[in-house]
Design an enzyme around this catalytic site. Sequence first.
Site, PDB file in Angstrom:
ATOM      1  N   LYS A 222       0.860  -1.186   0.000  1.00 10.69           N
ATOM      2  CA  LYS A 222       0.000   0.000   0.000  1.00 10.69           C
ATOM      3  C   LYS A 222       0.891   1.229   0.000  1.00 10.69           C
ATOM      4  CE  LYS A 222      -1.796   2.908   2.658  1.00 10.69           C
ATOM      5  NZ  LYS A 222      -1.727   4.130   1.837  1.00 10.69           N
TER       6      LYS A 222
ATOM      7  N   GLU B 212      10.497  15.552  15.672  1.00 10.78           N
ATOM      8  CA  GLU B 212      10.862  15.347  14.268  1.00 10.78           C
ATOM      9  C   GLU B 212      10.085  16.347  13.412  1.00 10.78           C
ATOM     10  OE1 GLU B 212       9.593  11.746  12.085  1.00 10.78           O
ATOM     11  OE2 GLU B 212      11.662  11.632  11.397  1.00 10.78           O
TER      12      GLU B 212
HETATM   13  O1  TXE Z   1       2.723   9.539   8.180  1.00  8.85           O
HETATM   14  P1  TXE Z   1       1.884   8.213   8.398  1.00  8.85           P
HETATM   15  P2  TXE Z   1       2.271  10.971   7.638  1.00  8.85           P
HETATM   16  C1  TXE Z   1       6.793  10.980   9.956  1.00  8.85           C
HETATM   17  C2  TXE Z   1       7.219  12.412   9.771  1.00  8.85           C
HETATM   18  C3  TXE Z   1       5.964  13.068   9.269  1.00  8.85           C
HETATM   19  C4  TXE Z   1       4.920  12.322  10.047  1.00  8.85           C
HETATM   20  C5  TXE Z   1       3.527  12.338   9.484  1.00  8.85           C
HETATM   21  O2  TXE Z   1       7.568  12.962  11.013  1.00  8.85           O
HETATM   22  O3  TXE Z   1       5.916  14.422   9.568  1.00  8.85           O
HETATM   23  O4  TXE Z   1       5.391  11.005  10.057  1.00  8.85           O
HETATM   24  O5  TXE Z   1       3.491  11.872   8.131  1.00  8.85           O
HETATM   25  C6  TXE Z   1      -0.183   4.806   6.114  1.00  8.85           C
HETATM   26  N1  TXE Z   1      -2.921   1.842   9.285  1.00  8.85           N
HETATM   27  N2  TXE Z   1       7.161  10.134   8.835  1.00  8.85           N
HETATM   28  O6  TXE Z   1       1.030  11.447   8.288  1.00  8.85           O
HETATM   29  O7  TXE Z   1       0.483   8.516   8.781  1.00  8.85           O
HETATM   30  C7  TXE Z   1      -0.270   5.981   5.177  1.00  8.85           C
HETATM   31  O8  TXE Z   1      -1.297   5.780   4.233  1.00  8.85           O
HETATM   32  C8  TXE Z   1      -2.070   1.500   8.316  1.00  8.85           C
HETATM   33  C9  TXE Z   1       8.390   9.406   8.993  1.00  8.85           C
HETATM   34  O9  TXE Z   1       2.240  10.916   6.176  1.00  8.85           O
HETATM   35  O10 TXE Z   1       2.686   7.386   9.333  1.00  8.85           O
HETATM   36  C10 TXE Z   1       1.119   5.971   4.571  1.00  8.85           C
HETATM   37  O11 TXE Z   1       1.153   4.986   3.530  1.00  8.85           O
HETATM   38  N3  TXE Z   1      -1.433   2.391   7.554  1.00  8.85           N
HETATM   39  C11 TXE Z   1       8.622   8.432   7.932  1.00  8.85           C
HETATM   40  C12 TXE Z   1       2.004   5.515   5.731  1.00  8.85           C
HETATM   41  O12 TXE Z   1       1.125   4.908   6.655  1.00  8.85           O
HETATM   42  C13 TXE Z   1      -1.633   3.686   7.792  1.00  8.85           C
HETATM   43  C14 TXE Z   1       8.012   8.586   6.621  1.00  8.85           C
HETATM   44  C15 TXE Z   1       2.759   6.636   6.454  1.00  8.85           C
HETATM   45  O13 TXE Z   1       1.827   7.576   6.940  1.00  8.85           O
HETATM   46  C16 TXE Z   1      -2.527   4.121   8.803  1.00  8.85           C
HETATM   47  C17 TXE Z   1       6.763   9.324   6.627  1.00  8.85           C
HETATM   48  C18 TXE Z   1      -3.178   3.123   9.577  1.00  8.85           C
HETATM   49  N4  TXE Z   1      -4.017   3.426  10.570  1.00  8.85           N
HETATM   50  C19 TXE Z   1       6.395  10.083   7.710  1.00  8.85           C
HETATM   51  N5  TXE Z   1      -2.527   5.464   8.823  1.00  8.85           N
HETATM   52  C20 TXE Z   1       9.917   7.707   7.954  1.00  8.85           C
HETATM   53  N6  TXE Z   1      10.154   6.888   8.985  1.00  8.85           N
HETATM   54  O14 TXE Z   1      10.719   7.834   7.040  1.00  8.85           O
HETATM   55  C21 TXE Z   1      -1.686   5.876   7.864  1.00  8.85           C
HETATM   56  N7  TXE Z   1      -1.151   4.807   7.219  1.00  8.85           N
END
Ligand code: TXE
Length: 485
Positions: free
Chosen positions: A178, A388
Site C-alpha cells: 500500500k 521530528e
Molecule cells: O505519516 P503516516 P504521515 C513521519 C514524519 C511526518 C509524520 C507524518 O515525522 O511528519 O510522520 O506523516 C499509512 N494503518 N514520517 O502522516 O500517517 C499511510 O497511508 C495502516 C516518517 O504521512 O505514518 C502511509 O502509507 N497504515 C517516515 C504511511 O502509513 C496507515 C516517513 C505513512 O503515513 C494508517 C513518513 C493506519 N491506521 C512520515 N494510517 C519515515 N520513517 O521515514 C496511515 N497509514
Amino acid sequence: MTVQVQKLKMLINGEWLESSTGATTSIVDPSNNEPVADVPRGSKQEARAAVEAAHEALASPEWRDMDSAKRGRILTKLSTLVRENMDEMARLETLSQGKTLRESKGDVAWAARAFEYFAGLADKIEGETIPVPPKRLDYTLKEPLGVTVHIVPWNYPIAIAARSWAPALAAGNTVVVKPSETTPLTALKLGELSVKAGVPKGVVNVVTGSGAEVGSALVSDRKVDGIIFTGSSETGRQVMEAAAKNVTHVLLELGGKNPHIVFPDADLGRAVRYVKDGIFTNAGQMCWAGSRAFIHESVYDGFVKDLVAKTKTMRLGPGMEESSEMGPVVSRSRQETILGYVKDGIQEGAKLMCGGNQPAEPRLRSGNFVEPTIFEEVTGEMKIGCEEIFGPVLSITKFRTTDEVVSMANETEYGLYAGVWTKDLKTAHDMASRLQAGVVTINEFLITFPSTPFGGYKESGIGHENGIETLRHYTRTKNVSVNLN
Ligand code: TXE
C-alpha cells in the site's frame, strides 16, 4: 509545462482494477499543486481481495514450488527492468513527491540495486543441522513467513517499497503493497514491471487508498503474516496495536532526530557540506535527516558562518528543473506544519540564522516550498530540538566535552542515525559505541546500501531493513527433530 493527467489502476490478483466504489484520488505536483494523475481510492473490499489473492498465490504450486534460483532470476529481471525504466520512474517520483530529478534517479538506482542484491540471496536462505544426543537428527527449515503487507510512506516511495518488496519475494512470500496516498505512482509502475519480470498472478498486489481505510484494513487482516511499516511513530503504534490482535509479526521503521557531532580535528570543509546536504536533501523529509548538529566550541563560529553562507546560496525550484538544488515539500499541510515549527523555534528563544519562510519568488508561491532554515542556540527542551520536523530545518548547538555531547545526542526518544566527524580513530569508535542509534556513520552521512542493516533504537522502530539480517523478518524457522533409533 503541461502535464497529461494519467488515469491509473491498481494491481490485484494479476488484474488492473478501479476501486469498487469508483472513487479516485487526484495526485498533484508539489511544485505547483496541479494534478498529474488520478488513482483509484481503494476500499476495505480491495484490501481484503488483495490479501485473499496473496494468500491463494502462496499456496499455488507455481510459486510455492518454484526453484529458489528461479525466484532469483525473476528478481534479477525486475532489477534490469527498473534500470531500463529509470528515466520514466524518476520523472514519476519527482512529479508526485517533489524531490529533484537527480535525487529521484538516485532512488530508482538504489531500488534496482536492492532487487539485484536480494536476487542473489534467494537461493542462499539456509537452515542448519543442530548437534543433539546420538541416534537423532535435528535440523531447521527456513520457510517463507507468508503474506506480507508493506505500508510505504511518501518521502522515498520507490526506495522504501523496493527495500521490503525485494527480500519478501526472495524468501518466497507473497506481497500486498500500500503506497502512500500522495505518492503511489512509482509503486504502481513497479507492480507493472514485476508482472513483466515473470512474478506469477497474485504474488504482488498494489492497492492504492488511504491509510485510515485500506492501510488499517490490511494491518488488521487475520490472513496477513507480516507487516512492514515505515512512517510516523504515532501510526506505527496503531499498526502495532492492530497487529497485536492477531499476533502478526511487525517490522517498524519510524522517525528520527539524528545528530551530527563535529569534533575540532575533523575535515571541517567536508563536514560543512555533509551537514548541509544531510538536512536539505529531499527538503529534509527523511527519517535519517541530520536535523541536529553539535559543533565543538573551538571551531563553532567559523563552521556556522561557512554553513549559513553555503545554505543561503541554495537554489530552490521545481524538482523537474535541472538547476534546482532543493524541491518543494510534499504537501501544503506539511509546509504549514514546518513553518509552524519555525515559529515555535523563534518563540522558544532559538536564534534564526537563515530561511524560515516560504521563498519570496512569485513563481514558487503556488508550490509547497520552504526555505532552507538554520537555527542556533537550540536546546533539547525546545520543540525544534526534540521533535521530528521532517522538513528543511536544522538545529545547531555548541558543545565542550565528549560526555556532554553524548548525553545531548542521546537525549531524544529516537535513535535511528548519527554522524561523527573526526580524524581520531579512538574518538570515532568510542562515539560509535556510546551513541544510541541503529546506524552510526564516521565522516559520512546519508549513506545506506541494500546490504547494510538499517533499523532504529528506542522509538525509531523494531527490526532491520536491508542486509542479510532483514531476511529474519521474511522467514519462519521450523525445527525438525528425527529419532533414528
Ligand atoms: O505519516 P503516516 P504521515 C513521519 C514524519 C511526518 C509524520 C507524518 O515525522 O511528519 O510522520 O506523516 C499509512 N494503518 N514520517 O502522516 O500517517 C499511510 O497511508 C495502516 C516518517 O504521512 O505514518 C502511509 O502509507 N497504515 C517516515 C504511511 O502509513 C496507515 C516517513 C505513512 O503515513 C494508517 C513518513 C493506519 N491506521 C512520515 N494510517 C519515515 N520513517 O521515514 C496511515 N497509514
